[in-house]
Design an enzyme around this catalytic site. Structure first.
Site, PDB file in Angstrom:
ATOM      1  CG  ASN A   1      -0.356  -0.361   2.545  1.00  6.21           C
ATOM      2  OD1 ASN A   1       0.836  -0.710   2.538  1.00  6.21           O
ATOM      3  ND2 ASN A   1      -1.041   0.321   3.574  1.00  6.21           N
TER       4      ASN A   1
ATOM      5  CD  GLU B   1       1.778  -0.541  10.797  1.00 11.68           C
ATOM      6  OE1 GLU B   1       0.603  -0.860  11.023  1.00 11.68           O
ATOM      7  OE2 GLU B   1       2.405   0.065   9.568  1.00 11.68           O
TER       8      GLU B   1
ATOM      9  CB  CYS C   1      -2.292   0.205   8.281  1.00 11.52           C
ATOM     10  SG  CYS C   1      -0.966   1.266   8.529  1.00 11.52           S
TER      11      CYS C   1
ATOM     12  CD  GLU D   1       7.615  -0.356  10.644  1.00  9.39           C
ATOM     13  OE1 GLU D   1       6.821   0.087  10.205  1.00  9.39           O
ATOM     14  OE2 GLU D   1       8.675  -1.042  10.320  1.00  9.39           O
TER      15      GLU D   1
END
Ligand code: NAD
Length: 476
Positions: free
Chosen positions: A153, A251, A285, A458
């Site tokens: 994505n 993640e 996300c 992250e």
């Protein structure tokens, strides 16, 4: 660098390697559905060669002077900016997002490299208080070779989010970007090599995801697995990593709630939320998805949302007029149609969109109102251009709804009331909370989920720490 997909390769053991004798997979242009290239898949021998190189690369890179490491990361960032247009075009062609978003993604990757180049030079430790003559120190060291498994994505940015801190910390990496987007990730990877990154320090492979991840995670060379993707795949990789007690950063998906309070500036809020919902065709996300709107402004919110959605130009991301492109891969329109049909069958009203396109992998930007809680889409992230809405009466009810799922990645709220903003910031179960803003993914802040949205971060100093191990050294 060329603007085509003609010669996709792996970078293993210091050399670019084409597809001779290897299996390949098709790469599609999601705006048309046409095959535009074939990507070579790594064989087990390729993966073994990559592991051996990463093992050597780690010894070399961790011993490389930190200022030299930082200089290479800065140089890579500069090349990314220089090549943003070309990399962005590759990205749009194979992923579908509009060109402006694709180029912005490359700039975001460059920023990540610049930020971690500096962070590398601040890998401080601690000196503990001890009697005279004794010394206890705590130092941080790079964890070791990393398997970096990134999704389609944001193929460039999410790969950069793994590689920049890993390389800054002194780790070597084996990157497996998604097979849907090999050309833009290869062009990004070339920036690292052209900036002077020693060949063994980074490897680039594509393949059958399950075969590659199993092979890499089973190897004793790999010390850390970093994955961005869906919750089911994350759980599967965690089990594989547990076998070797490997460190992980996961993640995973979310299903971001957005609480809209009656005291917000409604027009300003709508001008922010509608483009944000349909950015990257909703394949984000942290995309705002479950809209809970305070009852007095619910109808006005729906009207303003539907009007703005109807005006959104949809098309090929290469066309400058386009504001939303296709979905990135063939399986997504069907998955989204199934969720939308289930919701309308259970009583939701479609106030905009609701249908897939007649070519490529398009799905109309869609607004669903009064979505019942038992609709699948209220519990399963659509990961597409669909907003679901419900009204609420009290803040406590809104918080309860926001927290009702086993996910907690991002959450948003719009209110002008400072006391309420504080309460929401405290009470919402999410790794990131944006109040009157969507700017939650930035180089200097941790980004990661709670509950089943994953663990580890992250970005920020936390992202750097996740590629380090600590060591306490005691001397009497
Ligand atoms: P999927 O579950 O099939 O795959 C998700 C990602 O994991 C893909 O990039 C895929 O290549 C990779 N993958 C799959 N199996 C793997 C394996 N065994 N080892 C290593 N990598 C593997 O889902 P999908 O259809 O590609 O995407 C849809 C779902 O994925 C969405 O619902 C969304 O929740 C999630 N997703 C999340 C993010 C994110 O940024 N967190 C990104 C992409 C996809």
């Amino acid at each position: 660098m060329t603007d085509d997909h003609a010669d996709l390769q792996l970078f293993v053991d210091g050399a670019w390697t084409s597809g001779e004798g290897r299996d390949t997979g098709p790469v599609f242009n999601p705006a048309t559905g046409e095959t535009i290239a074939e990507v070579p898949f790594a064989t087990p021998a390729d993966l073994d060669a990559a592991l051996a190189a990463a093992d050597r690369g780690f010894i070399l890179w961790r011993a490389t002077d930190v200022q030299q490491r930082a200089a290479i990361l800065h140089a890579a960032a500069a090349l990314m900016r220089e090549r943003a247009d070309a990399i962005g075009r590759l990205l749009t062609r194979e992923q579908g997002k509009i060109l402006a978003e694709a180029k912005a993604e490359v700039f975001g990757a460059a920023q990540m490299f610049d930020w971690y180049a500096e962070e590398a030079q601040r890998a401080y430790g601690r000196v503990l208080v001890r009697p005279t003559g004794q010394r206890s120190i705590v130092i941080r060291q790079p964890v070791g070779p990393v398997a970096a498994l990134s999704p389609w994505n944001f193929p460039v940015y999410l790969l950069a989010k793994k590689l920049a801190p890993a390389l800054a910390a002194g780790c070597s990496v084996i990157a497996k970007p998604p097979e849907e987007t090999p050309a833009c990730t290869s062009a990004f990877f070339r920036c690292l090599l052209d900036a002077g990154l020693p060949a063994d320090v980074a490897q680039l492979v594509f393949g059958v995801p399950d075969q590659v991840s199993r092979h890499l995670i089973a190897s004793s060379v790999i010390r850390k697995v970093s994955f961005t993707g869906s919750v089911p795949v994350g759980k599967h990789l965690l089990k594989l990593a547990a076998e070797g007690v490997k460190r992980t950063t996961m993640e995973l998906g979310g299903h971001a709630p957005v609480l809209i309070f009656a005291d917000c500036d409604l027009d300003k809020t709508l001008d922010m939320v509608v483009p944000q919902k349909f950015r990257n065709a909703g394949q984000v996300c942290v995309a705002p998805t479950r809209f809970y709107v305070e009852a007095p402004i619910y109808d006005a919110f729906l009207k303003g949302f539907a009007e703005r959605t109807a005006k959104l130009p949809i098309g090929d991301g290469m066309d400058e007029a386009t504001r939303m492109g296709p979905l990135a891969n063939r399986r997504r329109p069907d998955a989204i149609a199934a969720l939308v049909n289930d919701a309308t069958a259970k009583g939701a009203r479609a106030l905009a969109g609701g249908e897939r396109g007649d070519h490529g992998y398009f799905f109309q930007p869609t607004l669903l109102a009064d979505v019942p809680l038992d609709a699948d889409i209220m519990s399963n992230e659509p990961f597409g251009p669909v907003a679901v809405t419900r009204s609420f009466e009290t803040m406590e009810e809104a918080i309860e709804q926001a927290n009702r799922l086993p996910y907690g990645l991002a959450a948003f709220a719009f209110t002008e009331n400072g006391r309420r903003a504080n309460r929401l910031g405290d009470a919402i179960e999410a790794g990131m909370v944006g109040i009157n803003t969507f700017a939650i993914s930035v180089a200097d802040a941790p980004f990661g989920g709670v509950k089943q949205s994953g663990f580890g971060s992250e970005g920020g100093t936390e992202g750097f720490d996740s590629y380090c191990v600590t060591k306490a050294i005691h001397q009497a």
